[in-house]
Design a protein around this motif. Structure first.
Motif, PDB file in Angstrom:
ATOM      1  N   THR A   1      -7.119   2.160  -5.507  1.00  0.00           N
ATOM      2  CA  THR A   1      -7.530   1.124  -4.563  1.00  0.00           C
ATOM      3  C   THR A   1      -7.434   1.676  -3.142  1.00  0.00           C
ATOM      4  O   THR A   1      -6.465   2.349  -2.804  1.00  0.00           O
ATOM      5  N   HIS A   2      -8.450   1.396  -2.337  1.00  0.00           N
ATOM      6  CA  HIS A   2      -8.443   1.882  -0.956  1.00  0.00           C
ATOM      7  C   HIS A   2      -8.546   0.722   0.030  1.00  0.00           C
ATOM      8  O   HIS A   2      -9.609   0.118   0.181  1.00  0.00           O
TER       9      HIS A   2
ATOM     10  N   MET B   1      -8.561  10.901   3.761  1.00  0.00           N
ATOM     11  CA  MET B   1      -9.427   9.730   3.749  1.00  0.00           C
ATOM     12  C   MET B   1      -9.452   9.022   5.104  1.00  0.00           C
ATOM     13  O   MET B   1      -8.989   7.903   5.257  1.00  0.00           O
TER      14      MET B   1
ATOM     15  N   CYS C   1      -8.448   4.805   5.345  1.00  0.00           N
ATOM     16  CA  CYS C   1      -7.782   4.104   4.263  1.00  0.00           C
ATOM     17  C   CYS C   1      -6.357   3.817   4.729  1.00  0.00           C
ATOM     18  O   CYS C   1      -5.683   4.691   5.266  1.00  0.00           O
TER      19      CYS C   1
HETATM   20 CU    CU Z   1      -7.100   5.022  -0.206  1.00  0.00          CU
END
Ligand code: CU
Ligand code: C2O
Length: 713
Positions: A630-631, A694, A684
């Motif tokens: 999950t981000h 990310m 993220c």
């Molecule tokens: Cu993430």
């Protein structure tokens, strides 16, 4: 089936296909024709099933199948057909052969090599998915082909003294590998040579690469709602050509000449000197230092703190006030900054080290100043080595009250954090116990300061989820027996009138966070417990004492909660920019070395091309999760409006969020107006993912940074 499940199924059939083909080859080599034939039949079924799962995934969008359609599936199907045609008849003959000699024929290279070859080809699929991911690029595809071909040649040579055309085949394989290497590493090296400082403006070569590899639109995905939009998007990308951009695809904005205009440094974008009329100046000083903090149970933990406490001192203001916070660093050797999570401060006050300021070293200080324009629940945290810094305690609450509001009732801020394995709210590692007179208005401000989502339940009362990420919802209806999933970094404000019985807030169905008990001196107001029209999401009895029942309460779908209200733009608006972020895992060049990164469009920070916008642009951002994590996506400096999740627009209240959880297989479409010029992080908020690549920058044209431009997370 959800996209997430389809991805898992696809992985399962690819592994099964690889195992069955390889098993058939091994059984043939062991001269067991029947076993080999049975395994081969299974392998063919699994290979066909793989084709089916890829087609099904294509319905969820091109991003989810790109490398499968361009590389993995053709390779698997070709190798399967070759194996079936060459090995199949011999295998069948051998299974029926009476003589030992007939059975021995099954162990010949003509049978074993094609079967094992199909196994290698099938295995290339999951390898590509895990290591390379999105987008599929010709260089890595060539390397993968060369590895499969090389394995076939080695197997063949090991089984037979003479392999026809061995030299030519070996030469071709080596050539393919070299060409793949050149294609893969040349752009990477060029990108690596780009200094981080220049990354904001001079990423043209990287951007061009990414553009070439960016999603071409819903090539196979026209069938699904999620894919319909991107399919329509691609041709529209030239929309801002009128401004003289060489725009042709989604990443096109990066190739614009944003550095040609005389730059304005991000340090110019600072807060005002005076509050708004009627406002006051709120001054705070926060000193970052290491300390041993004592939790409510008496347990001591080593922490990084503001003013020796965790969470740091609350910062509060009323709308229109000027907030002035002097940050000092006593002994955090890594350095520290203050980032105002969800608060759209001027860019120079945003606290991103290396981008909007230098991290404050021990002995140093930095003064933040901004107008308290937005109301609601926010938090602040360090942005230097933020994965460790926030985890260790460098965060606090920031709450802005509406102008002219009088505080009535009980108002609790509850930053929920995991400290050395225990869930704490504020500095409580035990339930917060409080007596409240029945009839008193209560507001609970939940903040998730962790890297992963928390699930909350509120038992013993009917309540309303009145605000998300600081923004009031429209028409929030009464709720009970609901699970509230709060993304990392996000905030929920719950409001209710204290009933005559106890009210219990739990996190993750185990930790009691707050227990409110009714005190005697009630005001006699009716509670909402029996309000008509309550949105019960299950039929379990509301029982404050029953954690097990609360664990079964279904999760509230925020996109269906509340009532619609007008928004300044919608999914039908004309967008000036569109960006797509495909989130995945894979090998990518990080800060110097290749890492197993959390990637954005196949890249890891600092090699993810900067998104460039102009002030006033209406920007549409598509965030796709093709991985297994999950981000929680978080853009600095702007609140985004949710247009759609998996192709479906919210049917309830408009959702203005600063952090939204993109779960595996999900596609989010959000929009924002570029009205806060500067340089911003877009990342993220699982900060360990951010640390592994990310994140990227969103830059307004013409804004420069005097700092090194790289940002250590
Ligand atoms: Cu993430
Ligand atoms: Cu709450 Cu860039 O972070």
């Amino acid at each position: 089936m959800t996209t997430d499940r389809l991805m898992a199924l696809d992985l399962l059939v690819s592994v099964l296909a690889a195992a069955a083909w390889a098993g058939a080859g091994a059984a043939a080599a062991a001269r067991r024709p029947r076993t080999a034939a049975a395994l081969m039949a299974g392998a063919m079924v699994a290979s066909l099933a793989r084709a089916g799962s890829v087609l099904a995934l294509a319905g969820a969008g091109w991003w989810f199948v790109q490398e499968k359609v361009t590389v993995a599936l053709p390779l698997l199907l070709t190798a399967s057909v070759v194996a079936a045609v060459t090995a199949g008849p011999r295998l069948l003959a051998a299974s029926h052969a009476a003589s030992a000699a007939g059975r021995d024929a099954v162990g010949s290279p003509a049978v074993v090599v094609p079967l094992l070859g199909a196994g290698y080809a099938a295995a290339a699929g999951p390898v590509q998915t895990f290591l390379l991911g999105y987008p599929a690029e010709p260089g890595s595809a060539l390397i993968l082909l060369a590895v499969v071909a090389g394995a076939v040649l080695v197997t063949w040579r090991a089984m037979a003294p003479r392999v026809p055309l061995l030299r030519a085949a070996t030469a071709a394989t080596v050539a393919a590998a070299l060409a793949g290497g050149v294609l893969t590493f040349l752009p990477a090296t060029t990108a690596g040579a780009t200094t981080p400082g220049a990354a904001l403006g001079a990423t043209t070569s990287e951007a061009a690469t990414a553009e070439a590899a960016s999603p071409g639109g819903g090539v196979l995905g026209d069938g699904a709602p999620a894919a319909a939009a991107p399919a329509a998007d691609a041709p529209a990308e030239g929309g801002h050509d009128m401004r003289g951009h060489a725009a042709s695809a989604q990443m096109s904005a990066q190739t614009s000449t944003q550095m040609s205009a005389p730059g304005r440094p991000v340090t110019d974008f600072r807060g005002p000197a005076e509050p708004a009329p009627g406002g006051t100046v709120r001054r705070f000083t926060l000193t970052a230092r290491t300390a041993t903090v004592t939790l409510s149970s008496g347990r001591k933990v080593a922490a990084w703190t503001f003013d020796g406490q965790v969470p740091g001192p609350p910062i509060t203001a009323t709308q229109g006030d000027l907030v002035e916070v002097r940050l000092r660093n006593a002994d955090i050797t890594e350095g520290v900054t203050l980032h105002w999570h969800g608060y759209d401060v001027p860019s120079g006050e945003d606290g991103v080290p290396g981008l909007t300021q230098e991290a404050v070293p021990p002995g140093g200080e930095f003064v933040y100043r901004f107008l308290a324009a937005q109301t609601g629940t926010y938090w602040y945290h360090t942005h230097e080595v933020s994965d460790i810094g926030v985890r260790m305690g460098l965060y606090g609450m920031f709450v802005v009250a509406p102008k002219g509001s009088a505080t009535t009732g009980v108002d609790l801020t509850l930053p929920v954090h995991t400290f050395a394995g225990t869930t704490v709210a504020g500095d409580h590692d035990q339930p917060i116990l409080q007596g409240v007179a029945p009839g008193t208005p209560v507001r609970l401000r939940l903040v998730n300061t962790d890297n992963t989502p928390h699930r909350f339940t509120l038992a013993g009362t009917v309540y309303r989820l009145v605000a998300v990420d600081g923004a009031d919802l429209s028409g929030p209806g009464p709720l009970s027996r609901a699970g509230l999933r709060l993304p990392a970094g996000g905030r929920y404000d719950l409001a209710f009138t204290m009933p005559s019985g106890p009210v219990v807030l739990r996190a993750d169905d185990r930790t009691e966070v707050v227990r409110l008990t009714a005190t005697a001196n009630g005001t006699g107001h009716a509670s909402e417990t029996d309000a008509p029209g309550t949105q019960h999401t299950s039929d379990n009895a509301t029982d404050a004492g029953d954690a097990a029942a609360a664990a079964g309460w279904p999760e509230l779908d925020l996109t269906r909660y509340g009532t619609p209200a007008p928004t300044p733009y919608t999914s039908r608006s004309r967008f000036d920019r569109r960006f797509t972020l495909v989130l995945d895992r894979g090998l990518a060049l990080g800060d110097g070395l290749p890492i197993y990164a959390h990637t954005i469009n196949g890249r890891a920070y600092p090699h993810v091309p900067t998104q460039v916008v102009r002030e006033g642009d209406l920007v549409r951002l598509t965030v796709v999760n093709r991985g297994r994590d999950t981000h929680p996506w978080h853009l600095h400096g702007h609140r985004v409006l949710v247009l759609a999740r998996d192709g479906r627009a919210p049917t309830g209240s408009p959702l203005w969020l600063d952090t939204f959880d993109v779960r595996p297989g999900e596609v989010w479409e959000v929009a924002f107006r570029a009205g806060n010029p500067g340089l911003w992080m877009n990342h993220c908020h699982n900060l360990s993912h951010a640390d592994l690549g990310m994140m990227l920058h969103l830059a307004y044209e013409g804004v420069t940074t005097p700092f090194h431009g790289g940002h250590g997370g």
